[in-house]
Design an enzyme around this catalytic site. Structure first.
Site, PDB file in Angstrom:
ATOM      1  N   THR A   1       5.219 -10.094  72.777  1.00  0.00           N
ATOM      2  CA  THR A   1       6.568  -9.740  72.315  1.00  0.00           C
ATOM      3  C   THR A   1       6.449  -8.389  71.642  1.00  0.00           C
ATOM      4  O   THR A   1       5.352  -7.987  71.244  1.00  0.00           O
ATOM      5  CB  THR A   1       7.027 -10.787  71.269  1.00  0.00           C
ATOM      6  OG1 THR A   1       7.116 -12.064  71.897  1.00  0.00           O
ATOM      7  CG2 THR A   1       8.368 -10.458  70.638  1.00  0.00           C
TER       8      THR A   1
ATOM      9  N   ARG B   1      14.417 -21.994  77.954  1.00  0.00           N
ATOM     10  CA  ARG B   1      13.675 -22.027  76.684  1.00  0.00           C
ATOM     11  C   ARG B   1      13.892 -20.717  75.920  1.00  0.00           C
ATOM     12  O   ARG B   1      13.721 -19.644  76.448  1.00  0.00           O
ATOM     13  CB  ARG B   1      12.190 -22.221  76.958  1.00  0.00           C
ATOM     14  CG  ARG B   1      11.291 -22.199  75.709  1.00  0.00           C
ATOM     15  CD  ARG B   1      10.661 -20.838  75.466  1.00  0.00           C
ATOM     16  NE  ARG B   1       9.650 -20.871  74.407  1.00  0.00           N
ATOM     17  CZ  ARG B   1       9.099 -19.773  73.889  1.00  0.00           C
ATOM     18  NH1 ARG B   1       9.452 -18.585  74.321  1.00  0.00           N
ATOM     19  NH2 ARG B   1       8.195 -19.867  72.939  1.00  0.00           N
TER      20      ARG B   1
ATOM     21  N   GLY C   1      12.480 -18.765  72.536  1.00  0.00           N
ATOM     22  CA  GLY C   1      11.487 -18.786  71.460  1.00  0.00           C
ATOM     23  C   GLY C   1      12.117 -18.300  70.174  1.00  0.00           C
ATOM     24  O   GLY C   1      13.322 -18.457  69.947  1.00  0.00           O
TER      25      GLY C   1
ATOM     26  N   THR D   1       5.491 -11.774  66.365  1.00  0.00           N
ATOM     27  CA  THR D   1       5.041 -12.035  67.732  1.00  0.00           C
ATOM     28  C   THR D   1       4.087 -13.228  67.657  1.00  0.00           C
ATOM     29  O   THR D   1       3.392 -13.390  66.658  1.00  0.00           O
ATOM     30  CB  THR D   1       4.308 -10.820  68.337  1.00  0.00           C
ATOM     31  OG1 THR D   1       3.155 -10.528  67.549  1.00  0.00           O
ATOM     32  CG2 THR D   1       5.194  -9.584  68.372  1.00  0.00           C
ATOM     33  N   GLY D   2       4.066 -14.018  68.703  1.00  0.00           N
ATOM     34  CA  GLY D   2       3.166 -15.179  68.699  1.00  0.00           C
ATOM     35  C   GLY D   2       3.914 -16.442  69.067  1.00  0.00           C
ATOM     36  O   GLY D   2       4.929 -16.390  69.777  1.00  0.00           O
TER      37      GLY D   2
ATOM     38  N   GLY E   1       6.314 -18.862  69.327  1.00  0.00           N
ATOM     39  CA  GLY E   1       7.714 -18.881  68.912  1.00  0.00           C
ATOM     40  C   GLY E   1       8.139 -20.199  68.285  1.00  0.00           C
ATOM     41  O   GLY E   1       8.850 -20.215  67.277  1.00  0.00           O
TER      42      GLY E   1
HETATM   43  N1  GLY Z   1       7.267 -15.035  70.237  1.00  0.00           N
HETATM   44  C1  GLY Z   1       7.794 -15.010  71.513  1.00  0.00           C
HETATM   45  C2  GLY Z   1       8.075 -16.330  72.082  1.00  0.00           C
HETATM   46  O1  GLY Z   1       7.513 -17.324  71.681  1.00  0.00           O
HETATM   47  O2  GLY Z   1       8.874 -16.390  72.991  1.00  0.00           O
END
Ligand code: GLY
Length: 415
Positions: free
Chosen positions: A243, A271, A273, A294-295, A297
């Site tokens: 991300t 979906r 996030g 980021t990571g 979600g």
């Molecule tokens: N952090 C981005 C996601 O999980 O979609």
């Protein structure tokens, strides 16, 4: 008409509130109540973002320094990544959902005007960061999703385009075939290269070697360029959640933030996030600062990460302390069970209104020598290593037995 005592009390309270609304003096009764707001103004503009945005920061910083708006500056960084077909975690070329369709998420907050916009699960529109801003520029809403968000984007002038590059399509196909031992995707038994599954008696390292070589060979057959074959294998084995987040602050102390992603690779259609969730993937409060993530979600939504961080700073924590506290909440959600926490990771990008900043992460990175990094520009552009809460490296989902170190040594992409 009867008029009870309760009605009278209610009317009086509402009247008192109404009297305050619109009266300039009333603002004094809603103080910012923040520690950061009392701090000094930043000495110079500053941009902080996920490291993937590094190549796009320099021109955005020049724009910010020249008096450009903070959100427009942050969006310039993110748009660079969205436009780049070789970045497969954002915008054009992002890895698709399980049906092979790219679905993008984004959100933003404009500090000076205290506005927010977000879009989720958007198909066929590349620059969703800009669409998230268009939501507050053109509507009274904050969040649009799915087909409605796509139709809105087209209505305000964004072109529809195919976001699935040939490389992303082939990686998706490779993933589909790899996970397909119970359906009819992938070469069937009539294919000369078909082999029965490896016997389980093989040692783990050998099983891994077979699995990786099989995948690499199939990547070649599908026409994935040799230099991307191992990267494709990695994405199939461990679907990424890459991300981009960017926050920008100018000399006047105005601050904004934006986050954009193609989300978890091969996710279920629909979906969303954390990235499109205001308060999770992105949060900015003009009185305090800005944060993004980021990571994993799903984990970040549960701790409202970006909002938690900004509120922590409001109460006096430094950017690093504020981020560490959010990470500890993720750890708490699993009662500190490292067997589970190993399979997730999270990085927060934090910028306080006075220019103090931090990058923090759950784990050091995916392996030794590959720490989580973030990009900063405050007159000089650089990458800095994020500060981890936990010592060690995350393993990616799904939970295969760990790849043996000897195999990792063979390939940069498996580290
Ligand atoms: N952090 C981005 C996601 O999980 O979609």
């Amino acid at each position: 008409m009867t008029f009870s005592r309760r009605d009278f009390v209610k009317t009086s309270v509402l009247g008192a509130v109404a009297a305050k609304v619109g009266a300039p003096a009333a603002l004094a009764e809603f103080p910012a109540q923040d520690h950061a707001a009392q701090g000094s103004a930043p000495k110079r503009p500053i941009i902080i973002c996920a490291n993937v945005g590094y190549p796009f920061v320099e021109p955005a910083y020049a724009f910010l320094k020249g008096g450009g708006d903070t959100l427009d500056a942050a969006i310039r960084v993110v748009k660079g990544a969205e436009d780049d077909p070789n970045i497969d975690t954002v915008g054009l070329g992002g890895l698709p959902n399980e049906e092979g369709v790219v679905e993008l998420d984004a959100s933003c907050m404009h500090g000076p005007t205290r506005r927010a916009g977000s879009v989720g699960a958007v198909r066929n529109i590349k620059n969703v960061s800009m669409v998230s801003k268009a939501v507050f520029d053109h509507t009274g809403h904050v969040m649009l999703v799915g087909e409605g968000a796509e139709r809105f984007a087209v209505a305000v002038g964004f072109p529809r385009e195919n976001l699935l590059t040939e490389r992303s399509r082939k990686i998706w196909l490779l993933w589909k075939e790899f996970n397909s031992d119970r359906d009819w995707w992938g070469p069937g038994m009539a294919d000369p290269n078909w082999h029965p599954p490896a016997p389980y008696s093989k040692p783990q390292a050998e099983l891994w070697r077979d699995r990786i070589e099989q995948l690499r060979r199939r990547a070649a057959e599908l026409g994935i360029e040799p230099e991307f074959q191992m990267a494709a294998v990695r994405r199939v084995l461990f679907p990424p959640t890459g991300t981009i987040h960017c926050s920008a602050l100018n000399e006047k102390g105005e601050i904004s933030g934006v986050t954009s992603t193609s989300g978890l690779a091969f996710k279920l259609p629909g979906r969303c996030g954390d990235s499109p969730v205001i308060g999770a993937g992105c949060y900015t409060d003009q009185d305090v600062g800005s944060a993004g993530a980021t990571g994993a979600g799903e984990e970040n939504i549960k701790v409202a990460g970006a909002h938690t961080i900004v509120e922590n700073m409001r109460r006096g924590m430094s950017p690093q302390e504020a981020g560490m506290d959010a990470l500890k909440r993720i750890v708490r959600n699993y009662n500190g069970d490292m067997n589970k926490l190993h399979y997730m990771d999270m990085t927060y990008y934090i910028l306080r209104k006075d220019g103090a900043y931090a990058g923090v992460c759950l784990w050091e990175g995916y392996s030794a020598g590959h720490p989580h990094k973030f990009a900063v520009h405050d007159g000089t552009l650089r990458s800095e290593v994020a500060t981890p809460l936990l010592k060690g490296y995350s393993q990616e989902w799904p939970p295969f037995p760990a790849i043996p170190e000897e195999l990792k040594k063979d390939s940069e992409y498996l580290k």
